[in-house]
Write a protein that holds these residues in place. Structure first.
Motif, PDB file in Angstrom:
ATOM      1  N   THR A  95       0.743  -1.064   0.064  1.00  0.00           N
ATOM      2  CA  THR A  95       0.084  -0.033  -0.089  1.00  0.00           C
ATOM      3  C   THR A  95       0.972   1.228   0.203  1.00  0.00           C
ATOM      4  O   THR A  95       1.806   1.135   0.432  1.00  0.00           O
ATOM      5  CB  THR A  95      -0.958   0.137   1.099  1.00  0.00           C
ATOM      6  OG1 THR A  95       0.080  -0.127   2.285  1.00  0.00           O
ATOM      7  CG2 THR A  95      -1.756  -1.286   1.051  1.00  0.00           C
ATOM      8  N   PRO A  96       0.548   2.299  -0.664  1.00  0.00           N
ATOM      9  CA  PRO A  96       1.059   3.580  -0.304  1.00  0.00           C
ATOM     10  C   PRO A  96       1.548   3.831   0.764  1.00  0.00           C
ATOM     11  O   PRO A  96       0.825   3.731   1.978  1.00  0.00           O
ATOM     12  CB  PRO A  96       0.144   4.684  -0.753  1.00  0.00           C
ATOM     13  CG  PRO A  96      -0.979   4.101  -1.556  1.00  0.00           C
ATOM     14  CD  PRO A  96      -1.062   2.587  -1.082  1.00  0.00           C
ATOM     15  N   SER A  98       2.320   5.542   4.352  1.00  0.00           N
ATOM     16  CA  SER A  98       1.201   6.600   5.057  1.00  0.00           C
ATOM     17  C   SER A  98       2.085   7.088   6.347  1.00  0.00           C
ATOM     18  O   SER A  98       3.264   6.674   6.748  1.00  0.00           O
ATOM     19  CB  SER A  98      -0.112   5.753   5.500  1.00  0.00           C
ATOM     20  OG  SER A  98       0.383   4.849   6.656  1.00  0.00           O
ATOM     21  N   GLU A 117       0.261   8.022   0.572  1.00  0.00           N
ATOM     22  CA  GLU A 117      -1.126   7.976   0.814  1.00  0.00           C
ATOM     23  C   GLU A 117      -1.802   9.427   1.083  1.00  0.00           C
ATOM     24  O   GLU A 117      -2.701   9.714   0.679  1.00  0.00           O
ATOM     25  CB  GLU A 117      -1.291   7.222   2.210  1.00  0.00           C
ATOM     26  CG  GLU A 117      -2.812   7.146   2.501  1.00  0.00           C
ATOM     27  CD  GLU A 117      -3.281   6.377   3.798  1.00  0.00           C
ATOM     28  OE1 GLU A 117      -3.503   5.183   3.583  1.00  0.00           O
ATOM     29  OE2 GLU A 117      -2.941   6.957   4.671  1.00  0.00           O
ATOM     30  N   VAL A 131      -9.913   9.050   1.669  1.00  0.00           N
ATOM     31  CA  VAL A 131      -8.438   8.331   1.931  1.00  0.00           C
ATOM     32  C   VAL A 131      -8.867   6.865   2.250  1.00  0.00           C
ATOM     33  O   VAL A 131      -7.961   6.125   1.933  1.00  0.00           O
ATOM     34  CB  VAL A 131      -7.742   8.964   3.290  1.00  0.00           C
ATOM     35  CG1 VAL A 131      -8.346   8.977   4.494  1.00  0.00           C
ATOM     36  CG2 VAL A 131      -6.297   8.421   3.204  1.00  0.00           C
ATOM     37  N   SER A 137      -1.628   0.457  -4.255  1.00  0.00           N
ATOM     38  CA  SER A 137      -1.167   1.376  -5.715  1.00  0.00           C
ATOM     39  C   SER A 137      -0.086   0.235  -6.399  1.00  0.00           C
ATOM     40  O   SER A 137       0.378  -0.451  -5.881  1.00  0.00           O
ATOM     41  CB  SER A 137      -0.415   2.510  -5.082  1.00  0.00           C
ATOM     42  OG  SER A 137       0.650   2.435  -4.258  1.00  0.00           O
TER      43      SER A 137
END
Length: 200
Positions: A95-96, A98, A117, A131, A137
Motif C-alpha cells: 500500500t502507499p 502513510s 497516501e 482516503v 497502488s
C-alpha cells in the motif's frame, strides 16, 4: 498517438491527479534513476470502481507486471494496459506509505513525514475519493525482493536508471493519481522527482 502536453514534473514527495480518458497514454519517467512512483486509479464514471492488485495479479498469474500486461479494477474490468516498459520490475503488493507506516516501521522517526497516501488522498479529494477508499497502488519502479524460503519481503534499490519509463494506455475513462514516492527506503535513500506525460 499525438503529443498534446509537455512533460510535467512532480517534485520529490508530492503527488497529483488528473482525468485520463479511454485511449489516452500515460508515460511515467524516472529522470534521475532509482525513484518510485505510486499510481492509483478510479473509474471516472463510478468512484467505487478502483484499481485492484488482487484481480490484476490473479489474472496475470505473476507478481511482476510488464509490457503487455493489464491492470484490472475490482470489478474485473480493464483499466490500464502496459504498452512499453524499460525496467520490468514494479511492485503491486504494498500500500502507499502513510504517516502510520513511518510511525510503525521506522521507530527512530519522529513527527510528521510526507507520504504517498496523503499525497494521493489530497490529489483525489476534489474527485470525492476519500482516503479510506485508497487501496494498493501500482508502485512503478519499486523493487520488492522476496525470500522464497521464508516469504520475507525486502526493499531493494529501484532498478530504473535515468530516463527509464513505463507507458500505459487507459482502457476506460479514469481518474489517475500519481506520486513521487516519499519513502527514503524505497528510493535507495534519496528522494527525487518523477516526470510524466499524457498523450492522446
Amino acid at each position: 498517438m499525438t503529443d498534446t502536453t509537455t512533460t510535467q514534473r512532480l517534485a520529490p514527495q508530492t503527488g497529483t491527479a488528473f482525468e485520463l480518458p479511454a485511449g489516452a497514454y500515460l508515460r511515467v519517467i524516472d529522470p534521475n534513476g532509482e525513484q518510485v512512483s505510486d499510481l492509483y486509479a478510479v473509474s471516472a464514471d463510478d468512484r467505487a470502481e478502483h484499481l485492484s492488485s488482487g484481480r490484476s495479479l490473479d489474472y496475470a498469474g505473476k507478481l511482476w507486471l510488464t509490457t503487455g500486461d493489464m491492470l484490472y479494477s475490482n470489478r474485473s474490468q480493464p483499466m490500464l494496459r502496459i504498452i512499453e516498459d524499460t525496467v520490468g520490475r514494479h511492485d503491486f503488493t504494498l500500500t502507499p506509505c502513510s504517516q502510520q507506516t513511518f510511525d510503525l516501521l521506522y521507530p527512530d522517526h519522529e513527527g510528521y513525514h510526507p507520504s504517498c497516501e496523503q499525497n494521493i488522498a489530497d490529489a483525489l479529494a476534489p474527485y470525492e475519493v476519500a482516503v479510506d477508499h485508497i487501496g494498493v497502488s501500482f508502485n512503478i519502479f519499486m523493487n520488492v525482493v522476496y525470500d522464497c524460503s521464508t516469504g520475507k519481503m525486502l526493499l531493494g534499490p529501484p532498478m530504473s536508471r535515468p530516463g527509464d519509463h513505463i507507458l500505459l494506455r487507459a482502457e476506460s475513462d479514469l481518474i489517475v493519481a500519481l506520486t513521487a514516492c516519499s519513502a527514503e527506503n524505497s528510493n535507495n535513500g534519496t528522494l527525487k522527482p518523477i516526470d510524466f506525460t499524457v498523450d492522446h
